[in-house]
Design an enzyme around this catalytic site. Structure first.
Site, PDB file in Angstrom:
ATOM      1  N   SER A  26      -2.152 -59.152  60.949  1.00  0.00           N
ATOM      2  CA  SER A  26      -2.580 -57.772  60.767  1.00  0.00           C
ATOM      3  C   SER A  26      -1.324 -56.906  60.765  1.00  0.00           C
ATOM      4  CB  SER A  26      -3.524 -57.339  61.891  1.00  0.00           C
ATOM      5  OG  SER A  26      -3.911 -55.999  61.718  1.00  0.00           O
ATOM      6  N   ILE A  27      -1.204 -56.056  59.745  1.00  0.00           N
ATOM      7  CA  ILE A  27       0.013 -55.276  59.518  1.00  0.00           C
ATOM      8  C   ILE A  27      -0.242 -53.799  59.791  1.00  0.00           C
ATOM      9  CG2 ILE A  27       1.794 -54.667  57.824  1.00  0.00           C
ATOM     10  CD1 ILE A  27       1.729 -57.638  58.480  1.00  0.00           C
ATOM     11  N   TRP A 152     -12.607 -52.482  55.087  1.00  0.00           N
ATOM     12  CA  TRP A 152     -11.403 -52.222  55.878  1.00  0.00           C
ATOM     13  C   TRP A 152     -11.201 -50.757  56.236  1.00  0.00           C
ATOM     14  CZ3 TRP A 152      -8.980 -48.912  52.719  1.00  0.00           C
ATOM     15  CH2 TRP A 152      -8.985 -49.138  51.330  1.00  0.00           C
ATOM     16  N   LYS A 162     -23.838 -51.720  61.255  1.00  0.00           N
ATOM     17  CA  LYS A 162     -24.561 -52.930  60.877  1.00  0.00           C
ATOM     18  C   LYS A 162     -25.225 -53.600  62.082  1.00  0.00           C
ATOM     19  CE  LYS A 162     -21.760 -53.824  56.768  1.00  0.00           C
ATOM     20  NZ  LYS A 162     -22.765 -53.214  55.880  1.00  0.00           N
ATOM     21  N   PRO A 177     -15.305 -59.171  59.935  1.00  0.00           N
ATOM     22  CA  PRO A 177     -14.553 -57.953  59.596  1.00  0.00           C
ATOM     23  C   PRO A 177     -13.630 -58.215  58.418  1.00  0.00           C
ATOM     24  CG  PRO A 177     -13.537 -59.036  61.469  1.00  0.00           C
ATOM     25  CD  PRO A 177     -14.753 -59.855  61.124  1.00  0.00           C
ATOM     26  N   SER A 178     -13.169 -57.158  57.792  1.00  0.00           N
ATOM     27  CA  SER A 178     -12.144 -57.309  56.760  1.00  0.00           C
ATOM     28  C   SER A 178     -10.898 -57.925  57.377  1.00  0.00           C
ATOM     29  CB  SER A 178     -11.803 -55.946  56.160  1.00  0.00           C
ATOM     30  OG  SER A 178     -10.604 -56.020  55.412  1.00  0.00           O
ATOM     31  N   GLY A 230     -16.555 -53.582  47.637  1.00  0.00           N
ATOM     32  CA  GLY A 230     -16.500 -53.245  46.225  1.00  0.00           C
ATOM     33  C   GLY A 230     -17.677 -53.774  45.437  1.00  0.00           C
ATOM     34  N   THR A 233     -17.427 -57.623  44.177  1.00  0.00           N
ATOM     35  CA  THR A 233     -17.651 -58.544  45.289  1.00  0.00           C
ATOM     36  C   THR A 233     -19.099 -58.476  45.744  1.00  0.00           C
ATOM     37  OG1 THR A 233     -15.365 -58.241  46.009  1.00  0.00           O
ATOM     38  CG2 THR A 233     -16.878 -59.222  47.588  1.00  0.00           C
ATOM     39  N   GLU A 252     -23.707 -51.770  50.445  1.00  0.00           N
ATOM     40  CA  GLU A 252     -23.120 -50.422  50.405  1.00  0.00           C
ATOM     41  C   GLU A 252     -21.810 -50.569  49.652  1.00  0.00           C
ATOM     42  OE1 GLU A 252     -21.336 -47.310  50.368  1.00  0.00           O
ATOM     43  OE2 GLU A 252     -20.529 -47.971  52.284  1.00  0.00           O
ATOM     44  N   CYS A 286     -15.749 -44.087  50.798  1.00  0.00           N
ATOM     45  CA  CYS A 286     -16.520 -44.472  49.614  1.00  0.00           C
ATOM     46  C   CYS A 286     -17.299 -43.305  49.029  1.00  0.00           C
ATOM     47  CB  CYS A 286     -17.462 -45.616  49.953  1.00  0.00           C
ATOM     48  SG  CYS A 286     -18.559 -45.298  51.344  1.00  0.00           S
ATOM     49  N   GLY A 460     -25.173 -49.597  45.261  1.00  0.00           N
ATOM     50  CA  GLY A 460     -25.745 -50.287  46.397  1.00  0.00           C
ATOM     51  C   GLY A 460     -27.217 -50.584  46.302  1.00  0.00           C
ATOM     52  N   GLU A 464     -28.347 -47.777  55.059  1.00  0.00           N
ATOM     53  CA  GLU A 464     -27.886 -47.916  56.434  1.00  0.00           C
ATOM     54  C   GLU A 464     -28.171 -46.611  57.154  1.00  0.00           C
ATOM     55  OE1 GLU A 464     -24.566 -51.173  56.806  1.00  0.00           O
ATOM     56  OE2 GLU A 464     -23.739 -49.453  55.738  1.00  0.00           O
TER      57      GLU A 464
END
Length: 490
Positions: A26-27, A152, A162, A177-178, A230, A233, A252, A286, A460, A464
Site C-alpha cells: 500500500s503506497i 478505492w 455494504k 477491499p480495493s 467501474g 468491471t 454501484e 462517482c 448501476g 445502497e
C-alpha cells in the site's frame, strides 16, 4: 522496509496467514512511500473465509434482532471513539485530506451503520387472511453468506455501506477491499469483533488482480454480490454472478453527471456548488457533476466566479489541517487523469485554470493533479463523454431548457444530476426529465443514510442505503396455513 507492517487476512475473528505466499504494498500517494505490506488471499483462503462465514452466519441469524442491533450499535460507538485514528489511516492510504476524512468518511459510514442497527428490529413479514379457515404469512429471512467488493475512493465508508444492511438482516459478509486502499477495512473487521460480532460474520480478504473477485462471484455458497467500481468491471462481475449460481447483485458503477445552471440561478451559489461537485475529494467521487451546463448569457460571469473559487483551493500535504485538496489515490490513476487533460487540450477545450500535475516543492513527490477547469467544451469530447474520476470540470453552454435536458441525458451513464435555480417549479420539471438515480436541487453531494443511492442505465443496478436496501439482503418465504379440513380431488 523493516519498519513496514505486514497485514494478514482477517478471517473468523482474527488475523490469519494467507496461503498464497504473495504480498503487495500500500503506497502513500502524497509521497510515494510504502506504508504497509499486505498478504494476498488465495483460492484456499477464500474457501476458508466462506466456511467461516457459514458458521458465523448461523450463530448471527439465530440471535434476536434486538441482540444484533445492540452489537451493531456498539460498533458505531467504537467507530466514533476512534474517528481521528481511523481518519489518519484513511488519509495515509488514500491521500484524501485529513480535514475531509476526519469529518466525512468515518462519520458518514458510522451514520449508515447506526441507521441499519435501528432497522434490524423492523424486519417484518405480513399475515394475509384468505378465507375463514386459511391464511398465509411471510417471513423475511437472511440470504446467508454475501460478498462485498469495494472501491478505492471511500474505503471504510463503502465497507460500512455494504456491511451495515447485510449484517442487520442477519447475513455474514466476506469483504474484498480495493488493493489500492485496503487498510481501514481491516480495522473495521477488528471493530466488529470487539463489538461482539460472532467470528466469521465479517471477514476481509485482500489482494491484487481479478482472481479474488472472480472466486467470490463464482462461489456457489455466496448468495449476493455488492460491487462498487467501474462499468466494465461491473459488467464482468454481474455476468460471472449470473453465470455461476444466479446470485443477486447490487452494482454501484460510474457516472458522468450533469449539473444544470439555470438562467435565474444565484451565480455565487451556482459557482460554489459547481466547485464542490467537481473538486471535493480531489475529484474522486462517482457522483461528481463534471458536465456543467451554463446558459450562454451567464457563461462569462460563471466562469469568472468558478476560477476565483478554484484559486482558493488549498492543495498540500493531506495531513496538514489547512489542506482541503490532496493527491489522487494512486500514481497510475494520476497518469490516467493527466492523459484525459491532454486529450481535452488536443480536442480544442480551453484551460481556464490548472491543466496539469502539481510539481511545486514537496508536491512533486506525490500524485497531485491541479484542479482543472475546461471551457469551450463540446459534447463529443472525451473529457465530456468519459468518466475521468479526477479534478476536471467541463463547462458547456446551452440556450434552451429543452436542449439542455436532451444533452444532459445523452450519455450511457445515469448516476446523478443537479439543477441550480430559484424557480422551484422549473427545478422539478427538469429533474423529472433527467435520467439519473440521485438528483439534487440547489445543492450537491450529500448522501444521508436514509436516502437510497444508485444509478440508471450503465451506472448501476439496485440501491445502497435507505429502507429499500435492507429488503434486498433478505428473501421472502411464504407459508400458507389451513385450519379446516383438507379435501383432495382424488
Amino acid at each position: 522496509m523493516s519498519d513496514v507492517q505486514v497485514h494478514q487476512l482477517y478471517i473468523h475473528g482474527r488475523y490469519v496467514e494467507a496461503t498464497s505466499g504473495k504480498t503487495f504494498n500500500s503506497i502513500n500517494p502524497a509521497n510515494g512511500e510504502i506504508i504497509a505490506t499486505l498478504q494476498q488471499a488465495s483460492e484456499q483462503d477464500i474457501e476458508a473465509a466462506v466456511k467461516s462465514a457459514q458458521q458465523g452466519q448461523k450463530i448471527w441469524a439465530a440471535m434476536t434482532a434486538m441482540e444484533r442491533s445492540r452489537i451493531l450499535r456498539r460498533a458505531v460507538d467504537i467507530l466514533r471513539e476512534r474517528n481521528d485514528e481511523l481518519a489518519r489511516l484513511e488519509t495515509l492510504d488514500t491521500g484524501k485530506a485529513y480535514s475531509e476524512t476526519s469529518t466525512v468518511d468515518i462519520v458518514t459510514g458510522a451514520d449508515v451503520l447506526e441507521y441499519y442497527a435501528g432497522l434490524a428490529t423492523a424486519i417484518q413479514g405480513e399475515q394475509v387472511p384468505l378465507r375463514e379457515s386459511s391464511f398465509f404469512y411471510t417471513r423475511r429471512e437472511p440470504l446467508g453468506v454475501v460478498a462485498g467488493i469495494g472501491a478505492w475512493n471511500y474505503p471504510i465508508q463503502i465497507a460500512l455501506w455494504k456491511s451495515a444492511p447485510a449484517l442487520a438482516a442477519g447475513n455474514a459478509m466476506i469483504f474484498k477491499p480495493s488493493e489500492t486502499t485496503p487498510l481501514t477495512a481491516l480495522k473495521l473487521a477488528e471493530i466488529y469483533t470487539e463489538a461482539g460480532l460472532p467470528d466469521g460474520v465479517f471477514n476481509v480478504v485482500q489482494g491484487a488482480g481479478r482472481e479474488i473477485g472472480q472466486w467470490l462471484t463464482e462461489h456457489p455458497v455466496i448468495e449476493k454480490i455488492s460491487f462498487t467500481g467501474g462499468v466494465e468491471t461491473g459488467k464482468k462481475v454481474m455476468a460471472s454472478a449470473a453465470g455461476s449460481t444466479l446470485k443477486e447483485v447490487t452494482m454501484e458503477l460510474g457516472g458522468k453527471s450533469p449539473l444544470i445552471i439555470c438562467e435565474d440561478a444565484d451565480l455565487n451559489r451556482a459557482a460554489d456548488i459547481a466547485v464542490m461537485a467537481n473538486f471535493f475529494s480531489s475529484g474522486q467521487v462517482c457522483t461528481n457533476g463534471t458536465r456543467v451546463f451554463v446558459p450562454k448569457s451567464r457563461l462569462a460571469d460563471f466562469e469568472k466566479a468558478v476560477v476565483e473559487r478554484v484559486k482558493r483551493i488549498r492543495v498540500g500535504d493531506p495531513m496538514a489541517e489547512d489542506t482541503n485538496f490532496g493527491p489522487l489515490t494512486s500514481f497510475p490513476h494520476m497518469e490516467k487523469v493527466l492523459s484525459f487533460i491532454e486529450s481535452g487540450k488536443q480536442q480544442g477545450a480551453k484551460v481556464l485554470i490548472g491543466g496539469g500535475r502539481a510539481t511545486e516543492g514537496e508536491l512533486a513527490k506525490g500524485a497531485y493533479v491541479l484542479p482543472t477547469v475546461f471551457s469551450d467544451c463540446t459534447d463529443q469530447m472525451a473529457i465530456v463523454q468519459e468518466e475521468i474520476f479526477g479534478p476536471v470540470m467541463s463547462i458547456l453552454s446551452y440556450e434552451t431548457e429543452e436542449e439542455v435536458i436532451q444533452r444532459a441525458n445523452d450519455t450511457t451513464f445515469g448516476l446523478a444530476a443537479g439543477v441550480v435555480t430559484q424557480d422551484i417549479s422549473r427545478a422539478h420539471r427538469i429533474i423529472h426529465q433527467i435520467e439519473a438515480g440521485i438528483c439534487w436541487i440547489n445543492t450537491w453531494g450529500e448522501s444521508p443514510a436514509e436516502m437510497p443511492v444508485g444509478g440508471y442505465k450503465q451506472s448501476g443496478v439496485g440501491r445502497e442505503n435507505g429502507l429499500t436496501t435492507l429488503g434486498h439482503y433478505t428473501r421472502i418465504k411464504s407459508i400458507q396455513v389451513e385450519l379446516g379440513d383438507y379435501q383432495s380431488i382424488f
